[in-house]
Design an enzyme around this catalytic site. Structure first.
Site, PDB file in Angstrom:
ATOM      1  CB  SER A  21      -0.812  -0.157   1.382  1.00 19.84           C
ATOM      2  OG  SER A  21      -0.038   0.282   2.534  1.00 19.84           O
ATOM      3  CB  SER A  80       0.246   3.237   4.752  1.00 18.40           C
ATOM      4  OG  SER A  80       1.395   2.522   4.990  1.00 18.40           O
ATOM      5  CE  LYS A 115       0.767   1.724   8.977  1.00 18.60           C
ATOM      6  NZ  LYS A 115       0.114   2.087   7.729  1.00 18.60           N
ATOM      7  CB  SER A 124      -0.827   6.199   7.057  1.00 21.77           C
ATOM      8  OG  SER A 124      -0.315   5.032   7.937  1.00 21.77           O
TER       9      SER A 124
END
Length: 282
Positions: A33, A35, A90, A230
C-alpha cells in the site's frame, strides 16, 4: 539410494540455510500500500532485519536475545494489533513513557520519557528536551509536490525523512467524543467490542491525541509517512513490543506494472524494474 533422492538431499543444506535466514535474520517483504509514501512505494521489495531488536522463535515468538532498542525514527515491521495475522510497516514515532501529541494541523509533539538516566541520555541524543512538549520540525519542501499532497521534510529525533500532508486535511480532527461515548455505552451494556478493530474500521482516532497520551510500557506509537492515507496507531492504538518483527533496512527491488490499471491477468505481469528505488531506507 535412487539418484533423484540423492539429488534432492544435495539441496537440503541450502534449503535449511534459506529457511533459517528467513526465520531468524533477514526476510524480504513486498510493500502492498501507499501508507509509507514517499519513503516506500507500492511494489517496493524491502529487506527486514529480524534480529535488530532481538531474535525470536518463529512460531512461539519467544525472545531469545535482547538486541538493540527500537529508536524514534526507525521504519519498523510488526504484526498489527487489530489484525494480528497481518504484517504492517510504519515509522516509529514515540517510545514507552513518551507523551505523544498529534494536532489537527498534522503536527507532532513529543514530551520524552525522562524517568531514568538511560531515558534522559536517549532524549538528549535525540535532541529532545525533558519536561516540555518538543515540536517535531516540519519544513515544506514542495507544495502539491507528490500526488497532490504537500511534501514536508520531518526531523524526528535526528532522523530526516519526507512525509506527505494534504492541505485539505489540516484542521481536521478525527477524534469523536460522541463515538467514544457510544463505545463506552456498548461496553457497559455488556457487548463484546474490540476497540482497536472498531475504531480502525470507522477511521476514528483511538485516543484524543491533541491532548497528549502517554505511551504504555513495552509499547510504541507508530505512524505512516503518508499521514492522511495511513491506518496506524492513531486509529488502533499502540504496538506491543511482543508484536515487533524487525527493522526495515533497504529496498532491494522495485517492479513496475504497466498494465495494472487495466486489471485482469496482465496486471500481474511486471513491465520493468526501477533501479533508482534501490538503496537504504531512511
Amino acid at each position: 539410494m535412487p539418484w533423484w533422492i540423492d539429488y534432492g538431499w544435495s539441496f537440503f543444506p541450502l534449503l535449511l540455510i534459506i529457511v533459517s535466514l528467513r526465520s531468524f535474520f533477514y526476510e524480504p517483504f513486498k510493500i502492498p500500500s501507499g501508507s509509507m509514501k514517499p519513503t516506500l512505494w507500492v511494489h517496493d521489495f524491502i529487506l527486514v532485519n529480524k534480529f535488530a531488536y532481538g531474535l525470536r522463535l518463529p512460531v512461539t515468538k519467544t525472545k531469545l536475545t535482547d538486541g538493540a532498542k527500537p529508536k524514534r525514527g526507525d521504519v519498523v515491521v510488526f504484526r498489527a494489533p487489530h489484525e494480528p495475522e497481518k504484517d504492517y510497516i510504519k515509522r516509529l514515532i514515540a517510545l514507552p513513557g513518551d507523551t505523544v501529541y498529534y494536532t489537527p494541523s498534522q503536527q507532532v509533539f513529543i514530551k520524552p520519557n525522562c524517568r531514568t538516566e538511560q531515558a534522559i541520555a536517549a532524549a538528549k541524543k535525540a535532541n529532545l528536551t525533558c519536561g516540555v512538549k518538543n515540536k517535531i520540525r516540519q519544513t515544506l519542501v514542495s507544495a502539491r509536490g507528490f500526488e497532490g499532497a504537500d511534501v514536508y521534510q520531518e526531523n524526528l529525533a535526528g532522523v530526516s525523512h519526507d512525509i506527505l500532508i494534504e492541505p485539505e486535511a489540516k484542521g481536521v480532527d478525527r477524534y469523536s467524543a460522541q463515538f467514544v461515548s457510544r463505545y463506552n455505552d456498548a461496553v457497559r451494556a455488556g457487548e463484546k467490542v474490540n476497540k482497536r478493530q472498531l475504531f480502525a474500521s470507522v477511521g476514528a482516532y483511538y485516543e484524543d491525541w491533541k491532548k497528549g497520551v502517554v505511551v504504555p510500557e513495552n509499547s510504541f506509537f507508530v505512524m505512516g509517512d503518508n499521514r492522511n492515507h495511513s491506518s496506524d496507531a492513531r486509529f488502533w492504538g499502540f504496538v506491543p513490543e511482543s508484536m515487533m518483527v524487525g527493522k526495515a533496512e533497504a529496498i532491494w527491488l522495485h517492479l513496475e506494472f504497466g498494465f495494472e490499471e487495466k486489471g485482469g491477468i496482465l496486471s500481474y505481469i511486471p513491465t520493468g524494474v526501477n533501479f533508482d528505488r534501490v538503496g537504504a531506507i531512511k
